[in-house]
Scaffold this motif. Structure first.
Motif, mmCIF file in Angstrom:
data_model
loop_
_atom_site.group_PDB
_atom_site.id
_atom_site.type_symbol
_atom_site.label_atom_id
_atom_site.label_comp_id
_atom_site.label_asym_id
_atom_site.label_seq_id
_atom_site.Cartn_x
_atom_site.Cartn_y
_atom_site.Cartn_z
ATOM 1 N N LEU A 118 4.699 -4.451 7.391
ATOM 2 C CA LEU A 118 3.463 -4.877 8.055
ATOM 3 C C LEU A 118 2.914 -6.174 7.465
ATOM 4 N N GLY A 119 3.278 -6.474 6.220
ATOM 5 C CA GLY A 119 2.936 -7.776 5.648
ATOM 6 C C GLY A 119 1.467 -7.950 5.302
ATOM 7 N N GLY A 120 0.655 -6.928 5.514
ATOM 8 C CA GLY A 120 -0.761 -7.024 5.199
ATOM 9 C C GLY A 120 -1.448 -5.768 5.691
ATOM 10 N N GLY A 121 -2.702 -5.599 5.315
ATOM 11 C CA GLY A 121 -3.446 -4.427 5.746
ATOM 12 C C GLY A 121 -3.987 -3.667 4.558
ATOM 13 N N THR A 122 -4.032 -2.353 4.684
ATOM 14 C CA THR A 122 -4.608 -1.520 3.646
ATOM 15 C C THR A 122 -3.505 -0.734 2.962
ATOM 16 N N ARG A 123 -3.474 -0.840 1.633
ATOM 17 C CA ARG A 123 -2.467 -0.103 0.869
ATOM 18 C C ARG A 123 -3.055 1.188 0.348
ATOM 19 N N LEU A 124 -2.245 2.247 0.372
ATOM 20 C CA LEU A 124 -2.694 3.519 -0.170
ATOM 21 C C LEU A 124 -2.744 3.472 -1.691
ATOM 22 N N PHE A 125 -1.669 3.015 -2.298
ATOM 23 C CA PHE A 125 -1.567 3.105 -3.758
ATOM 24 C C PHE A 125 -2.107 1.831 -4.405
ATOM 25 N N GLU A 126 -3.400 1.699 -4.382
ATOM 26 C CA GLU A 126 -4.083 0.538 -4.924
ATOM 27 C C GLU A 126 -5.458 0.999 -5.366
ATOM 28 N N ASN A 127 -6.067 0.267 -6.277
ATOM 29 C CA ASN A 127 -7.421 0.604 -6.753
ATOM 30 C C ASN A 127 -7.485 2.040 -7.273
ATOM 31 N N LEU A 128 -6.458 2.450 -7.988
ATOM 32 C CA LEU A 128 -6.398 3.850 -8.412
ATOM 33 C C LEU A 128 -6.962 4.071 -9.799
ATOM 34 N N GLY A 129 -7.526 3.010 -10.411
ATOM 35 C CA GLY A 129 -8.145 3.175 -11.717
ATOM 36 C C GLY A 129 -7.114 3.439 -12.801
ATOM 37 N N ARG A 130 -7.599 3.653 -14.015
ATOM 38 C CA ARG A 130 -6.735 3.960 -15.162
ATOM 39 C C ARG A 130 -7.272 5.194 -15.866
ATOM 40 N N PRO A 131 -6.459 6.039 -16.462
ATOM 41 C CA PRO A 131 -4.997 5.995 -16.351
ATOM 42 C C PRO A 131 -4.540 6.333 -14.942
ATOM 43 N N PHE A 132 -3.322 5.935 -14.602
ATOM 44 C CA PHE A 132 -2.806 6.221 -13.277
ATOM 45 C C PHE A 132 -2.608 7.716 -13.088
ATOM 46 N N PRO A 133 -2.801 8.177 -11.866
ATOM 47 C CA PRO A 133 -2.446 9.562 -11.562
ATOM 48 C C PRO A 133 -0.958 9.782 -11.850
ATOM 49 N N GLN A 134 -0.639 10.939 -12.392
ATOM 50 C CA GLN A 134 0.747 11.285 -12.683
ATOM 51 C C GLN A 134 1.263 12.161 -11.561
ATOM 52 N N LEU A 135 2.310 11.706 -10.908
ATOM 53 C CA LEU A 135 2.831 12.435 -9.755
ATOM 54 C C LEU A 135 4.238 12.944 -10.017
ATOM 55 N N GLU A 136 4.555 13.997 -9.329
ATOM 56 C CA GLU A 136 5.874 14.581 -9.433
ATOM 57 C C GLU A 136 6.437 14.700 -8.025
ATOM 58 N N GLN A 137 7.690 14.320 -7.845
ATOM 59 C CA GLN A 137 8.312 14.446 -6.539
ATOM 60 C C GLN A 137 8.761 15.890 -6.321
ATOM 61 N N VAL A 138 8.367 16.458 -5.189
ATOM 62 C CA VAL A 138 8.716 17.848 -4.898
ATOM 63 C C VAL A 138 9.892 17.941 -3.940
ATOM 64 N N GLU A 139 9.835 17.143 -2.884
ATOM 65 C CA GLU A 139 10.957 17.138 -1.952
ATOM 66 C C GLU A 139 10.943 15.857 -1.147
ATOM 67 N N ALA A 140 12.123 15.480 -0.665
ATOM 68 C CA ALA A 140 12.262 14.331 0.222
ATOM 69 C C ALA A 140 13.099 14.766 1.408
ATOM 70 N N ILE A 141 12.665 14.377 2.588
ATOM 71 C CA ILE A 141 13.333 14.814 3.812
ATOM 72 C C ILE A 141 13.734 13.602 4.640
#
Lengths: 209, 209
Positions: free
Chosen positions: B169-192
């Motif tokens: 899309l080259g522009g717009g609104t990003r989900l993973f931005e402005n997330l503060g510190r420390p970063f949220p720690q995520l774990e991948q559960v599944e990919a389809i």
């Protein structure tokens, strides 16, 4: 290429001490336990999982590699001839590698079949030279992001393999940026759910497969 | 949330005419042919593929939804009371929806069980009200990106489902931005791996599953 969930292929403030930038060493965390990785570094043991065929595929049918200056390392500017890349005396390529740079340098022959060639006349020339050297095999675009961006923008990349890592880096270098207009048209070919990473293969639309 | 390969959940210049921004309507292209989607809009026929359980899961065990003002629409600023959301007389939620806003408004009862409540005292209050209303079921964070960012940054999101679409899309609104510190720690559960999209489910580290 390995990419964080927020789109970075390296963290901020890349340096000699931190070649992948701050936090960037989280990107290959899924890779290190793999037998396929350990073997290529002369170590025994390790895991076999859904990432194994991906890692094995990195070198399958690859006859030459192109990479950016930053990926080869040694800082910007004129060459310090003592710098021979990050990979020691026997780099894991085992084929000709073409390094994009603004600074001429004689070819650098390493052990195990890797020779680094330094290309100063642009990305198309580096690709042409790599294609010649590959002898009918594929040419791999090693990275980093800036070199990859240029090749993607020029429509010269047939296939992109993203290894999406569930980590946030919050800054650094993004792969999918500065891609010019119109945007490259990509098609998803496959997605693989592996421990700690999702591998997704894309091809440029119109590329036979 | 649906996300482009370059990280945007909506394209640039969102407007009443272009609620997902320029190019943003490419994000749900994988969704429209699905029987599971067509059915929820009162249409027959359509495809069944690997995305089907994902789409069915959107509403499974969901008792309430929280969304940002921009997702509810109607422009910024004071309310035009004629604006009742994007979804017509019978929105596809069928449960209470809590809309984050700076502008008070009376609850808006729609057909089919959806009532929009307008919450002016912040994200934690909206979540608490939604939890109460959900009666033991899960609360869904509908979007958009700005509301999602705030909830992720506050550590209030247990699970994130990304539907990664092979589009730039080259522009717009990003989900993973402005997330503060420390970063949220995520774990991948599944990919389809599904036609035209990869669905990846992440949980906040430490959340039981």
């Amino acid at each position: 290429m390995m990419m964080s969930l927020d789109g970075y292929t390296a963290g901020p403030e890349q340096s000699l001490e931190n070649p992948l930038g701050i936090g960037g060493m989280q990107l290959p965390e899924w890779l290190f336990p793999l037998a396929a990785f350990r073997e290529s570094h002369g170590e025994e043991g390790g895991e076999v999982n859904a990432s194994t065929p991906i890692v094995e595929g990195w070198t399958d049918n690859i006859g030459a590699t192109v990479m950016g200056r930053n990926m080869f390392g040694g800082g910007p500017g004129a060459w310090d001839e003592d710098w021979k890349g990050w990979w020691g005396d026997e780099p894991p390529y085992h084929h000709p590698v073409f390094v994009l740079t603004h600074h001429p340098r004689e070819p650098l022959q390493m052990q195990g079949g890797t020779t680094f060639h330094f290309v100063t006349d642009g990305i198309e020339s580096a690709l042409a030279q790599a294609r010649d050297a590959a002898g009918g095999k594929d040419v791999s675009l090693g990275g980093g992001a800036t070199a990859a961006q240029q090749y993607i923008a020029a429509g010269l990349v047939d296939e992109i393999l993203i290894s999406l890592v569930p980590v946030l880096l919050g800054g650094g270098t993004r792969l999918f940026e500065n891609l010019g207009r119109p945007f490259p048209q990509l098609e998803q070919v496959e997605a693989i759910d592996a421990p700690g990473v999702t591998h997704i293969r894309y091809v440029r639309k119109g590329v036979a497969r």
